[in-house]
Design a protein around this motif. Structure first.
Motif, short mmCIF file in Angstrom:
data_model
loop_
_atom_site.label_atom_id
_atom_site.label_comp_id
_atom_site.label_asym_id
_atom_site.label_seq_id
_atom_site.Cartn_x
_atom_site.Cartn_y
_atom_site.Cartn_z
N GLU A 6 -12.39 -11.33 15.69
CA GLU A 6 -12.45 -10.48 14.39
C GLU A 6 -12.14 -11.08 13.33
O GLU A 6 -11.74 -12.13 12.98
N VAL A 7 -12.38 -10.02 12.36
CA VAL A 7 -12.25 -10.47 10.84
C VAL A 7 -11.23 -9.69 10.14
O VAL A 7 -11.55 -8.41 10.03
N GLY A 8 -10.36 -10.47 9.69
CA GLY A 8 -9.33 -9.57 8.88
C GLY A 8 -9.56 -8.95 7.70
O GLY A 8 -10.34 -9.91 6.86
N VAL A 9 -9.31 -7.81 7.32
CA VAL A 9 -9.79 -7.16 6.11
C VAL A 9 -8.75 -6.67 5.34
O VAL A 9 -7.81 -5.94 6.01
N GLN A 10 -8.89 -6.56 3.89
CA GLN A 10 -7.89 -5.42 3.06
C GLN A 10 -8.73 -4.04 2.74
O GLN A 10 -9.72 -4.43 2.46
N THR A 11 -7.93 -3.23 2.48
CA THR A 11 -8.65 -1.87 2.12
C THR A 11 -8.54 -2.07 0.58
O THR A 11 -7.62 -2.38 0.13
N TYR A 12 -9.71 -1.96 0.01
CA TYR A 12 -9.87 -1.64 -1.56
C TYR A 12 -10.26 -0.42 -1.97
O TYR A 12 -11.37 0.10 -1.78
N GLY A 13 -9.35 0.33 -2.76
CA GLY A 13 -9.63 1.51 -3.22
C GLY A 13 -9.27 2.57 -2.31
O GLY A 13 -8.83 2.26 -1.21
N GLY A 14 -9.63 3.79 -2.54
CA GLY A 14 -9.36 4.92 -1.75
C GLY A 14 -10.55 5.21 -0.94
O GLY A 14 -11.32 6.29 -1.21
N GLY A 15 -10.84 4.55 -0.05
CA GLY A 15 -12.22 4.72 0.98
C GLY A 15 -12.07 5.90 1.58
O GLY A 15 -10.90 6.29 2.22
N LEU A 16 -13.17 6.25 2.20
CA LEU A 16 -13.08 7.39 3.43
C LEU A 16 -13.41 6.48 4.56
O LEU A 16 -14.63 6.23 5.10
N TRP A 17 -12.16 5.98 5.17
CA TRP A 17 -12.25 4.80 5.97
C TRP A 17 -12.97 5.03 7.27
O TRP A 17 -13.32 4.38 8.05
#
Length: 482
Positions: A103-114
């Motif tokens: 898997e690929v570790g990611v950070q959330t950027y901004g206020g997305g509708l995740w």
């Protein structure tokens, strides 16, 4: 006309999966239109009647055209927008292995509708720093990259294992929002094939000679990902020194709907306004006579990092705008007081997408302020200064619309709901510049897949173009602080 402008927007969107790519595409268009690149780290030699642009961090771009009748102290007519959108950005150490999966570790950027990022065909795009050998010595280059095919996915959990999911899809952003890149068994089989000189799944193996250099990248990121990236730019994995990458949807932007009246795309917030302002500037300065009677400077500023507060070296909260205004003014006069004079004669249109009325959530809008698709640009108001609009700035923008029979709308958030904000108040308070906050109406804001109206793309473009062409004259007719 509406469809041709929207079709051009679609091309811009498809060329711009990241802020870096948006700047690259903006550069390409500006160069084609005769704009000359200047560098912030060098002296500027500017001339009245000429057109220029510069980039900062390759994620912010400022373009401007100097009127032939410009003198130091005259004003600037500016449209400001932003190049970034909510997304998932790869972590500095993205290598994650769980349950037999890579898997690929990611950070959330901004206020997305995740929740909209689940079950989408994802790839990665961004910029890389590449080590190169030139004339017997090492150098380092900045290269943009986008892997064209889908390589990742964030799968949802089967309803059989979560029977209450339709009562509320709760996403743990750290645990659940991790894209699957490959299975461990396939990656190991590919590794064995690579050691024997074969190629599997389009991944180049040691058929290319190894540099013999050990790289920490293989400890930080899956080798299969690094190899895909290396193949894309034509280098060795060990030559990738660092990168800033993000996950992005592979589904292309498109004009759609039963009547072909919508644009379906990611990143409309805020690449739609970036495109409309850029195209307006280019077309308002395209003919040889465009700047003959212009006394001011026509400018577009597209900033990075709006979605996270604009506090960066290249965000709207940085000195980039003041630096541009002061350096342009200073090129034509050494009198520093003229910069303050110029700012007071200037006007900023802060252009960021607006919330259209949603037919299934009518109660989310105040009853007298319900922007609709096809209704033209939305002027945003907020008594608590979350938007920088006031009566003077609203009138100026509204008057330009009236002169060209362009539709215009107003938005005020409900008193019982929080109000978002944008670059308008940041620049207005930082510079002391007159500002109006506007934006084209859209639905699904901050989703991985948004929508707006074809007509509003044209309305926005025409409104911005008219602003560039007519503000200098209109401003001479307005008296406030006298």
């Amino acid at each position: 006309m509406a469809n041709s402008v929207a079709a051009d927007l679609v091309d811009f969107l498809n060329a711009s999966p990241t802020a870096f790519h948006a700047v690259e595409e903006a550069k390409r268009r500006l160069k084609s239109a005769g704009y000359e690149q200047i560098l912030e780290r060098e002296d500027w030699q500017l001339e009245a009647g000429k057109k220029y642009y510069f980039t900062r961090n390759y994620s912010t771009i400022v373009a401007f055209a100097i009127g032939k009748k410009y003198v130091a102290g005259n004003g600037f007519q500016i449209v400001g927008a932003h190049t970034d959108s909510p997304c998932l950005k790869l972590k500095p150490v993205s290598k994650v292995s769980k349950g037999g999966y890579l898997e690929v570790g990611v950070q959330t950027y901004g206020g997305g509708l995740w929740h909209t990022w689940f079950d989408r065909d994802l790839t990665v795009a961004g910029r890389m720093i590449i080590r190169e050998q030139k004339e017997g010595s090492e150098s380092y280059s900045h290269k943009l990259v986008k892997i064209g095919e889908p390589i990742m996915r964030i799968p949802t959990l089967a309803i059989h294992l979560d029977r209450e999911v339709n009562d509320g899809f709760k996403v743990n952003k750290h645990v659940h929002l991790v894209p699957v890149l490959a299975t461990l068994i396939k990656a190991e089989l590919n590794k064995v094939a690579a050691e024997n000189g074969f190629v599997d799944g389009g991944i180049t193996t040691d058929a290319k000679k190894s540099t013999g250099r050990t790289s920490s990248g293989h400890q930080k990121h899956h080798s299969v990902l690094l190899q895909l990236l290396a193949n894309e730019v034509g280098c060795e994995p060990d030559d990738i020194c660092d990168f800033e990458l993000q996950a992005c949807d592979t589904q292309p932007s498109i004009i759609a709907g039963a009547m072909k009246e919508f644009v379906f795309s990611g990143r409309l917030d805020n690449l739609c306004m970036s495109f409309c302002s850029l195209k307006a500037l280019v077309d308002a300065t395209s003919s040889e006579s465009s700047l003959d009677n212009e006394t001011g400077v026509r400018m577009v500023a597209l900033f990075d990092h709006e979605e996270v507060g604009s506090d960066s070296a290249q965000g709207a909260g940085s000195p980039v705008m003041f630096d541009a205004l002061s350096r342009i003014t200073g090129t034509f006069s050494s009198d520093l007081k003229l910069v303050t004079k110029a700012i007071q004669r200037s006007f900023l249109v802060s252009a960021d997408m607006a919330h259209a009325l949603h037919p299934n959530y009518m109660d989310k809008h105040e009853e007298n302020h319900q922007p609709k698709l096809h209704g033209g640009l939305v002027i945003k108001h907020n008594a608590n200064q979350r938007y920088a609009t006031n009566a003077v700035t609203s009138f100026i923008f509204r008057e330009i619309a009236a002169r060209h029979k362009l539709p215009i709308q107003d938005f005020v958030v409900r008193n019982d709901m929080p109000c978002g904000s944008t670059i308008g108040p940041i620049l207005a308070s930082g510079l002391g510049i007159r500002t109006v906050d506007v934006g084209a109406p859209q639905l699904s804001m901050h989703s991985i897949r948004e929508m707006c109206a074809v007509d509003d793309v044209r309305h926005s473009y025409e409104h911005f173009k008219s602003f560039f062409e007519e503000f200098s004259y209109l401003d001479t007719k307005i008296t406030v602080d006298a």
